[in-house]
Design a protein around this motif. Sequence first.
Motif, PDB file in Angstrom:
ATOM      1  N   ILE A  71     -17.961  24.412  57.427  1.00 58.95           N
ATOM      2  CA  ILE A  71     -18.491  26.401  57.259  1.00 58.95           C
ATOM      3  C   ILE A  71     -17.504  26.694  57.653  1.00 58.95           C
ATOM      4  N   LEU A  72     -17.291  26.035  59.630  1.00 60.65           N
ATOM      5  CA  LEU A  72     -16.570  26.410  60.741  1.00 60.65           C
ATOM      6  C   LEU A  72     -14.672  25.902  60.215  1.00 60.65           C
ATOM      7  N   ALA A  96     -14.003  28.504  57.138  1.00 59.09           N
ATOM      8  CA  ALA A  96     -13.455  29.961  57.704  1.00 59.09           C
ATOM      9  C   ALA A  96     -12.141  29.913  58.702  1.00 59.09           C
ATOM     10  N   VAL A  97     -11.428  29.044  59.381  1.00 59.41           N
ATOM     11  CA  VAL A  97     -10.076  28.621  60.031  1.00 59.41           C
ATOM     12  C   VAL A  97      -9.384  28.455  58.873  1.00 59.41           C
ATOM     13  N   ALA A  98      -9.358  27.564  57.778  1.00 56.54           N
ATOM     14  CA  ALA A  98      -8.205  27.394  57.043  1.00 56.54           C
ATOM     15  C   ALA A  98      -8.690  28.433  56.661  1.00 56.54           C
ATOM     16  N   ASP A 108     -27.932  30.647  56.045  1.00 57.91           N
ATOM     17  CA  ASP A 108     -27.312  31.137  54.936  1.00 57.91           C
ATOM     18  C   ASP A 108     -25.696  30.622  55.140  1.00 57.91           C
ATOM     19  N   GLU A 109     -25.297  29.510  53.679  1.00 57.14           N
ATOM     20  CA  GLU A 109     -24.050  29.680  53.772  1.00 57.14           C
ATOM     21  C   GLU A 109     -22.894  30.488  54.769  1.00 57.14           C
ATOM     22  N   LEU A 148     -23.008  33.770  54.582  1.00 63.78           N
ATOM     23  CA  LEU A 148     -23.050  34.634  55.299  1.00 63.78           C
ATOM     24  C   LEU A 148     -22.737  33.936  57.422  1.00 63.78           C
ATOM     25  N   MET A 149     -23.003  32.372  56.884  1.00 65.23           N
ATOM     26  CA  MET A 149     -22.042  31.658  58.097  1.00 65.23           C
ATOM     27  C   MET A 149     -20.563  31.736  57.949  1.00 65.23           C
ATOM     28  N   ALA A 150     -20.601  31.725  56.906  1.00 61.77           N
ATOM     29  CA  ALA A 150     -18.969  31.527  57.798  1.00 61.77           C
ATOM     30  C   ALA A 150     -18.450  33.519  57.879  1.00 61.77           C
ATOM     31  N   ARG A 151     -19.124  34.159  56.800  1.00 64.27           N
ATOM     32  CA  ARG A 151     -18.806  35.818  57.894  1.00 64.27           C
ATOM     33  C   ARG A 151     -18.933  35.718  58.855  1.00 64.27           C
TER      34      ARG A 151
END
Length: 454
Positions: A318-319, A322-324, A355-356, A358-361
Amino acid sequence: MKGLIKIYLKYTGSAVAIIFLFLSLVFAMVAWSAGKSYVKSENFQKYSVQTLAENMKLNADKEIVNVRQVEEMAKQAGAEFLMLLNEGGEITWSYRLPRELNHNYSAAEIASFSRWYLGDYPVTSWEINGQLLVLGYPAGSVFRYSFYQDFDTFYMTLSLFRNAFLIFILFTLLTIGFLGYRYYRKMMVFTVAMEDLAAGREVLLSETGSMREFARSINQTSDKLKKQAKMLSRRDEARTEWISGVSHDIRTPLSLVLGYSNLLEEQACTDEKIRKEASVIWQESLKIRDLIEDLNLTSKLEYHMQPLRMEQVYPVQILRKAVADLLNSIVMEEGSYPIQLRVSREFESLNLKMDEKLMARAFRNVIGNCVRHNEEGCEIDVEADCSKKWMRVAVTDTGQGIPAEICRYINEGGEEPKRHIMGLRIVKQIVNAHGGRLEIEEDGHRVTIQIPLP
């Protein structure tokens, strides 16, 4: 409950301390009274009958030589009279002897009055050279009584007084404990009621007994809180519905604006100036769309209307995504926002239930803030690791930093600052929904997300 138990123990301890203080004062007063009486008695009997006898000087005929001295001493002793009896009971000398007592005395009469009283006068006597010196005090001035008691009965009496005193102390302590327990039970009901009020639960106490006024006040408070809760619930529902309705109404025209602006930008026949303006319209429309989504999301999270879709995921994926996504976005100018991602070995293999989306958000908002609020560019460092209890993702930038008032609000709560903090509020809500915590260092350059490990 623990506080109530402390109050009960303090009450009981205070009551016991007061009782012992009272007993101490009683004993002190008795001792003081006894001491005063003893001093008064000493002053009253400055010269005892023994002292008078020892100071009498008799000649060979057994006559008093120092009469004046003896009379002065008798006066100072508070004596009513003095008389000296020979072996036959005849009065050989007297001082202020009442007329009714001026006669000879038999052996039986002497034996009687030498122990108690002579008439109404308390008397003491002392033998001097075969004669008996009798010292009489004013009637009613001295209580004189002699009694005899065998030691068994005496000890039994002392034991009786001791046991009675111990029973009195025990009864007093039991009474205090019983009354304190009754008080504790009443207060426990009110303590539970206050805890229910604090938790938002309805309270209805019986309005009887000595505490009925207190119970009535709590019931009235509960009614007011219940009404306020209903009003707040209706207001929140209305606000949520209004936000949802406005968002829905905006989406349709916003979709048209996005579509037409994108079409204008991509058409080859479009003038270059118009193409750039269409691009600006498209980018600003995207911001409006994101704001609408943020508004809907924060509203749902605030009122627990956003269900968490929990599933086993790898936070590192997920992290990295988000960076990409940020690196590939059009707001990034090449070289202006260098990003360094550092991931520990433990974090690489970490698999959690969350929650994938929401955590990505949350990750996108924290990293994206570094870009949105630093137009001149900055370096961004993203560090991810985990300990025995927490998963940690820290984002640090070299930009202007988050304002101090926002840092205090995120870390400590309180009144919300008059600034746009929608992105950080959503991050905090998402992290809190996962049982974690969001922290910002005082200088505003480091934001840390911590999620507890199972």
